[in-house]
Write a protein that holds these residues in place. Structure first.
Motif, short mmCIF file in Angstrom:
data_model
loop_
_atom_site.label_atom_id
_atom_site.label_comp_id
_atom_site.label_asym_id
_atom_site.label_seq_id
_atom_site.Cartn_x
_atom_site.Cartn_y
_atom_site.Cartn_z
N ARG A 122 -57.85 15.83 18.61
CA ARG A 122 -57.65 17.27 18.69
C ARG A 122 -58.96 17.87 19.19
NH1 ARG A 122 -54.70 20.77 15.39
NH2 ARG A 122 -54.03 19.15 13.95
N SER A 160 -62.10 20.14 19.98
CA SER A 160 -62.71 21.23 19.22
C SER A 160 -62.34 22.56 19.85
CB SER A 160 -64.23 21.06 19.24
OG SER A 160 -64.83 22.27 18.83
N SER A 178 -54.61 25.58 19.12
CA SER A 178 -54.74 24.18 18.73
C SER A 178 -53.35 23.56 18.57
CB SER A 178 -55.52 24.09 17.42
OG SER A 178 -55.82 22.75 17.12
N SER A 206 -63.18 16.28 17.73
CA SER A 206 -62.99 17.50 16.93
C SER A 206 -64.17 17.84 16.04
CB SER A 206 -61.70 17.39 16.10
OG SER A 206 -61.65 16.16 15.43
#
Lengths: 572, 572
Positions: free
Chosen positions: A103, A105, A161, B537
């Motif tokens: 994922r 940032s 996100s 992340s």
């Protein structure tokens, strides 16, 4: 985390509605919380959420749906499990550092700020009529979302996100209150899942609850996209007869009661797809008694109902008071046993480009959609989610949203009225008076124009067999369509909306008993073609002009040529 | 409508690249048009569009792919047709009035204006390093979209309406130039279709090109979501061995060459799914020679390649000049016969919440996705489309987008470097020095940590059978995962990424010949578990801390307890 939607001054006196009829039996409708009642959400990336967190207390007193979905699941629906990767990254303590998911940032999202300017829920600009609704808190406004905004309930770092596959916590919270108010499902374990609109959700429903080769019950006229999607999935549609109140409960009961005798070896249908309000393409809205009859048959034969209801909120208001859709309970509102999968969409009430809808059903059913989303669709656009949340929750609020829906439905009522008046004026005289017919409508965006073709020379004979007649009608339909185009009006042919007869699939050797069992059928006894007319997209001023052109096109075709013995249309 | 992307001063001297190697063979890369070259689009609701309208002239001189997709189509892919309703509402003359589609009037969308504030493509704020690229036209800026704005190439009345199922004309135009520049497909009939991201597109690809029970070739370690989606669709995965350069071409050739002998009655696989760059989970980037070898095998056995390449743009730059991803041709760039379906995504380079990607393939293949979209997904959110278009086209332009990608990849390179250094420091000494191993990576966001478990007392014996060993390893993996969590770091278990061995599906009675044919296999010969670590992340400062915690967790498990004769882990 439980957030009460009740005001501190009032206790919740909700009871399970007797039959979902009047508002008296659904007291929760009186309790629309303002935004301040929504409470503060824990701000996390893709939190696990559920409608249970946001339901009013009355649901804890309602019984569970009790539905056992195992008999309904497809092979795919049985096999599919929610993503193991997503399950492995549930949130932990604040000090946890994640080397877990890919994922990115949120720092690396190149979106710093988004600002939306929204219309007023009065929307006087396009309706030409200002609605004055007592107590409305809705107002024109703007929504601003920053990349990092710890004080906001949602910011771009969250909205952009990967989200939770049921949908963002903020929208689920809003919709839980909204659905509770509008439908008040009579059981406790309902759940909400965002979808990519009803077409997407319908296809997923088929994949979760039918296998290729399965039979699915549908109206004899229905949404052409559904016919095509079902066909691609290898499903065989079983047309259920319609009458002026929509799908016919006796026909449905007959089909299911005689299934095993007539179709030995073929599994009985276990799913009914229906469009109960402002039906596409016929415009019919099933009255309450019809919904109850259908539900009784569904109960008797233990089938699921897929309630595709994108036109629900376009129920034409009769007065300037409460929204009229509240007066007609949905299947979701009526089924105590939770056998309804209800599909709602923003496409007809906010904007279709959002690709955002929601479904409501027992949790066990919703979980099959959640699992499907994990492995394919994922979730609707975070931008669509945040744009809609900022609009209907933070800008309009619940009352404002209902006001918007009421004004919008009034706009559709007025446009429908304009189109119907033009039809009366342009199609209701001379030769067309006996040829064209249509029904009044109470909701939605469609009028179903029936064009009687029996006066055309080649259709008047009784010797034509069914297949030849069908081919002749298709030619006439095409001729009308092309003639209308020539005159400058685009109408929709009716034939793509006709559910193919069961025999034409080749899957069942129908000996005619089934056709008999289907009962009285809309238009089957006549030699007619249909056009679906919509007043949704054309400007109000153009509607009369369009019908005038359609009238000319039809007269061109149906007026006997003077001095000619040959028919207006010949079938070589 | 044909809009040339060439500047008026330059003729197009593009030639089909010899082998897709250097930039010299792909002269189109030198011809990035600025925004002013894009021409003016006809503004219509959901126009029919195609990449053909926007390709540079050189493509008219390239041969067609010549691919015949009929042998690859699934039952569903064969049956599915584009929506008849959409086909019936192609645009007509300006005077035409539509009573055709249930498309609400844009007047009724409650969105008056949207404004996006975008980051600069330099993105110094989060990288801490300003890139100075010659000739960059990119700049921080804002994009504004009004509801009705006849002077703009797109406004909200278009963006929020039902769109064309390939995607908005504006984005297709931009991406045609972008794809032409970056990949320069060596055949003429390529087409682009927007998707809802790679997970969604991958699932649709499986539905279009495989039937339940079909075999699909995949890397022996691969994206867990793909494993789960394929399983739900009833597909049987065939693991192909990997080595340090990724998927092994000899293994692939062996599997296909021996298929009919070993698997009589089972149709040979016709689709290879691969993640060529920054592979998930191993981090491997296939070098050019490997891609060419795999493509040769695909050619030999006539299979399709599904190129899932979300990490493509995260190819770590070695210099501050051109983006390094341009130096490594994609499968799309290499296949002259058009047997590649390439999936690109905005999820790792802009933001995953957009749910927006695109696929590139021969037109005949893209049409199967278009038909699938018509009957289910429809199209990505119009808000996501307009937000991205305003960003990468109107705000950054082509050069700015490439600059952004280069800076972003540099950011990932730096974070990878930080994580690898921390791993060297924390896992490279003492007892872990012989237990932990990993490879350098050149792209993406993953590092694949191998943890040798042979020193653990219960794993040292040779008498354990394969199944017992596997169970023991799963227990150790879980123990490591939980111990890491206890220490405050979330890592991803490796086992969900392991393609199940063919025998475990029960579909094929493997007598061992297939395993032999698979060739050398990553880690198969060892007693090890894997963890997938990502630096994407976590904050840069947290990476070292996280690896320190992981080191403690591993030492807790692998350090023999003093004075204890019992093993650190026991297997009851």
């Amino acid at each position: 985390m439980h957030i009460s939607n009740e005001t501190s001054s009032g206790s919740c006196s909700c009871s399970v509605p007797g039959n979902g009829l009047g508002q008296n039996s659904i007291p929760c409708r009186k309790r629309l919380p303002g935004l301040s009642d929504l409470g503060t959400l824990k701000r996390t990336l893709a939190p696990i959420t559920t409608a249970d967190l946001f339901k009013p207390p009355c649901y804890s007193e309602r019984p569970k749906s009790g539905i056992d979905i195992s008999k309904f699941l497809s092979r795919e629906g049985r096999v599919r499990q929610p993503s193991s990767l997503k399950a492995s990254v549930a949130e932990f303590g604040e000090d946890m550092i994640s080397l877990g998911t890919g994922r990115p940032s949120p720092d690396t999202y190149p979106f710093e700020r988004m600002e939306f300017a929204y219309s007023s829920p009065n929307a006087t600009a396009w309706t030409g009529q200002a609605m004055s609704i007592h107590g409305s808190q809705g107002k024109e406004g703007t929504g601003i979302v920053y990349k990092q905004d710890p004080s906001a309930s949602i910011d771009l770092s969250i909205a952009l996100s990967y989200g939770y596959s049921l949908g963002s916590e903020q929208l689920i919270q809003y919709l839980t209150t909204h659905v509770s108010h509008v439908h008040s499902p009579p059981y406790s374990d309902w759940e909400i899942c965002l979808t990519g609109g009803n077409t997407s959700a319908m296809e997923t429903a088929f994949r979760n609850f039918t296998d290729p080769g399965d039979f699915v019950l549908v109206e004899e006229y229905t949404y052409s996209g559904m016919i095509e999607a079902a066909s691609a999935l290898g499903l065989i549609l079983v047309p259920v007869a319609m009458d002026a109140d929509g799908i016919n409960a006796d026909s449905l009961d007959n089909i299911l009661s005689t299934w095993n005798d007539l179709h030995q070896g073929n599994p009985a249908p276990k799913l009914l797809y229906t469009i109960p309000t402002g039906h596409n393409p016929t415009g019919i809205t099933q009255p309450l008694h019809r919904r109850q009859e259908i539900l009784d048959v569904a109960e008797k034969h233990d089938i699921l109902i897929l309630e595709d209801d994108p036109y629900y909120y376009l129920h034409f208001p009769q007065t300037h008071g409460d929204s009229d859709f509240l007066s007609l309970p949905s299947y979701l509102a009526l089924s105590r046993t939770g056998r309804v999968i209800r599909l709602d969409s923003t496409s007809k009430i906010l904007a279709p480009g959002l690709r955002l809808g929601w479904l409501t059903a027992p949790k066990a059913i919703v979980e099959t959609f959640q699992a499907a989303h994990d492995l394919g669709f994922v979730h609707p656009s975070g931008l669509s989610q945040v744009a809609v949340y900022k609009l209907i929750s933070e800008t309009w609020g619940h009352d404002g949203f209902l006001q918007w829906l009421n004004v919008l439905a009034g706009n559709y009522r007025d446009k429908a009225s304009a189109l119907l008046q033009a039809m009366e004026r342009e199609l209701g005289w001379g030769i067309l008076a006996d040829i064209c017919s249509w029904s009044e409508i109470r909701a939605g965006m469609f009028i179903w124009l029936k064009v009687d073709c029996s006066t055309l020379p080649d259709m008047s004979g009784t010797l034509m067999d069914a297949e030849a007649r069908q081919q002749a009608l298709m030619k006439i339909e095409d001729k009308i369509y092309m003639e209308a185009l020539k005159e400058g009006v685009l109408a929709c042919k009716g034939s793509p909306f006709q559910t193919p007869p069961l025999t034409s699939t080749g899957a069942i050797n129908d000996d005619g008993q089934l056709s008999a069992a289907l009962g009285t059928s809309l238009g089957k006894e006549n030699v007619a073609v249909f056009l679906r007319l919509t007043f949704a997209s054309a400007e109000a001023a153009d509607l009369a002009k369009a019908v005038g052109r359609l009238g000319i096109a039809l007269r061109n075709i149906f007026t006997p040529k003077s001095g000619e013995a040959t028919p207006a249309i010949s079938f070589q």
